[in-house]
Scaffold this active site. Structure first.
Site, mmCIF file in Angstrom:
data_model
loop_
_atom_site.group_PDB
_atom_site.id
_atom_site.type_symbol
_atom_site.label_atom_id
_atom_site.label_comp_id
_atom_site.label_asym_id
_atom_site.label_seq_id
_atom_site.Cartn_x
_atom_site.Cartn_y
_atom_site.Cartn_z
ATOM 1 N N SER A 267 0.839 -1.196 0.000
ATOM 2 C CA SER A 267 0.000 0.000 0.000
ATOM 3 C C SER A 267 0.875 1.247 0.000
ATOM 4 C CB SER A 267 -0.890 0.009 1.253
ATOM 5 O OG SER A 267 -1.525 1.256 1.450
ATOM 6 N N TYR B 242 -1.955 -0.979 10.710
ATOM 7 C CA TYR B 242 -2.093 -1.387 9.308
ATOM 8 C C TYR B 242 -0.891 -0.932 8.483
ATOM 9 C CZ TYR B 242 -3.987 -1.517 4.537
ATOM 10 O OH TYR B 242 -4.183 -1.754 3.185
#
Length: 336
Positions: free
Chosen positions: A228, A241
């Site tokens: 990401s 995360y």
């Protein structure tokens, strides 16, 4: 009649066949030609990426974790009607985690239409989304293997690989895509249980799955991780995360060095703001959700379908010299 009158010269035959084939091609291309701009061009239509998909503000909405794509507004595009295959992965055998929605679903649809058989893992409560994917894979004429379970359990991850190998008759593509994202704006409110769930899903599960899969992967096989932009530019409320996505980026580069001599390629995909159930099931605040992607140069959130071709490229033989790399799709403000 004389034989001379009945004879057809080679030139006449070629001309007749050519006209017939041309007529067939043209008649079959009429819908496509009508969809094109001036001059009857058969080129792909020119598309403005800023207006290709819905732009924010998006409707405020919330779902229990892990969320369903089918209940999102607007509903995400995974390439259900738009992705057209060309046989680039014919005969390949792929396992995709998180294949019910998001980038995993987009990859599953694209892989099937490129000729691959596909096994997908998903959380049991995502069954209704998974059923749609299984139907789409079968509609492409490929074998589809549904494998529900909880990636936080090592036993399931081992069984997942074993069942995929058994059901597909082998394995040569592993897409470790599933991820858990739950925003928390204050580390003092982040519980050990929540932190553990994110780490188990995003770091332990890929480790368990890849370790089980490697003995089945032959030279020419590949592993693809979904990292990401959060790995490079973490948000304040995605403390847990973001670090798991940095770890994903790192394991891609490490494994590429380890498995390269065996002919197994390892790469990653780093999405920016992509419209998936992660956002509506606790991964973002309502304000962030409503304005998702608005500040990016393209002015909107991306759609999973816009990453499908990246997963195909990284799995195809065309990318035989690509390993240890991260491919970005960040809407102009993402990294790498």
């Amino acid at each position: 009649m004389s034989s001379e009158k009945n004879a057809i010269t080679r030139r006449d035959l070629v001309g007749t066949l050519g006209a017939g084939i041309a007529g067939t091609v043209l008649s079959g291309a009429v819908p496509a030609a009508n969809a094109q701009s001036q001059g009857g061009s058969t080129a792909a239509p020119f598309v403005d990426p800023t207006t290709k998909y819905p732009k924010p503000p998006y409707p405020g909405q919330s779902q229990p974790w892990p969320g369903l794509a089918s209940k999102m507004t607007p509903r995400p595009d995974h390439g259900e009607t738009s992705y057209k295959g060309s046989g680039r992965l014919m005969g390949r055998k792929a396992l995709i985690t998180g294949g019910d929605s998001g980038m995993g679903r987009a990859a599953a649809i694209a892989y099937a239409r490129e000729g691959a058989d596909v096994a997908i893992s998903y959380y049991p409560s995502e069954e209704s989304d998974a059923v749609e994917v299984i139907q789409l894979i079968k509609a492409a004429g490929r074998k589809a293997i549904p494998l529900p379970g909880d990636l936080r359990e090592e036993s399931y991850c081992k069984e997942l690989v074993a069942k995929a190998v058994d059901g597909l008759g082998g394995l040569d593509i592993v897409v470790s895509n599933a991820g858990r994202q739950q925003q928390c704006e204050d580390i003092l409110q982040l519980t050990s249980e929540a932190f553990d769930a994110t780490i188990k899903t995003n770091i332990y599960a890929p480790f368990w799955i890849i370790r089980a899969a490697v003995p089945h992967l032959k030279p020419g096989s590949c592993i693809i991780g979904t990292t990401s932009e959060q790995a490079y530019d973490p948000a304040a409320n995605l403390y847990d995360y973001a670090q798991t996505k940095a770890a994903t980026m790192n394991y891609v580069k490490s494994l590429a060095k380890q498995l390269g001599p065996k002919g197994i390629r390892v790469n990653g995909v780093a999405p920016g703001p992509i419209w998936t159930p992660l956002q509506v099931s606790g991964g973002a605040t309502q304000d962030h959700l409503i304005h998702f992607g608005q500040k990016y140069p393209l002015g909107r959130a991306g759609q999973p379908a816009e990453l499908a071709s990246i997963y195909v490229q990284l799995a195809s033989n065309d990318a035989s010299y690509t390993t240890g790399n991260i491919y970005g799709a960040g809407g102009g403000d993402g990294q790498p």
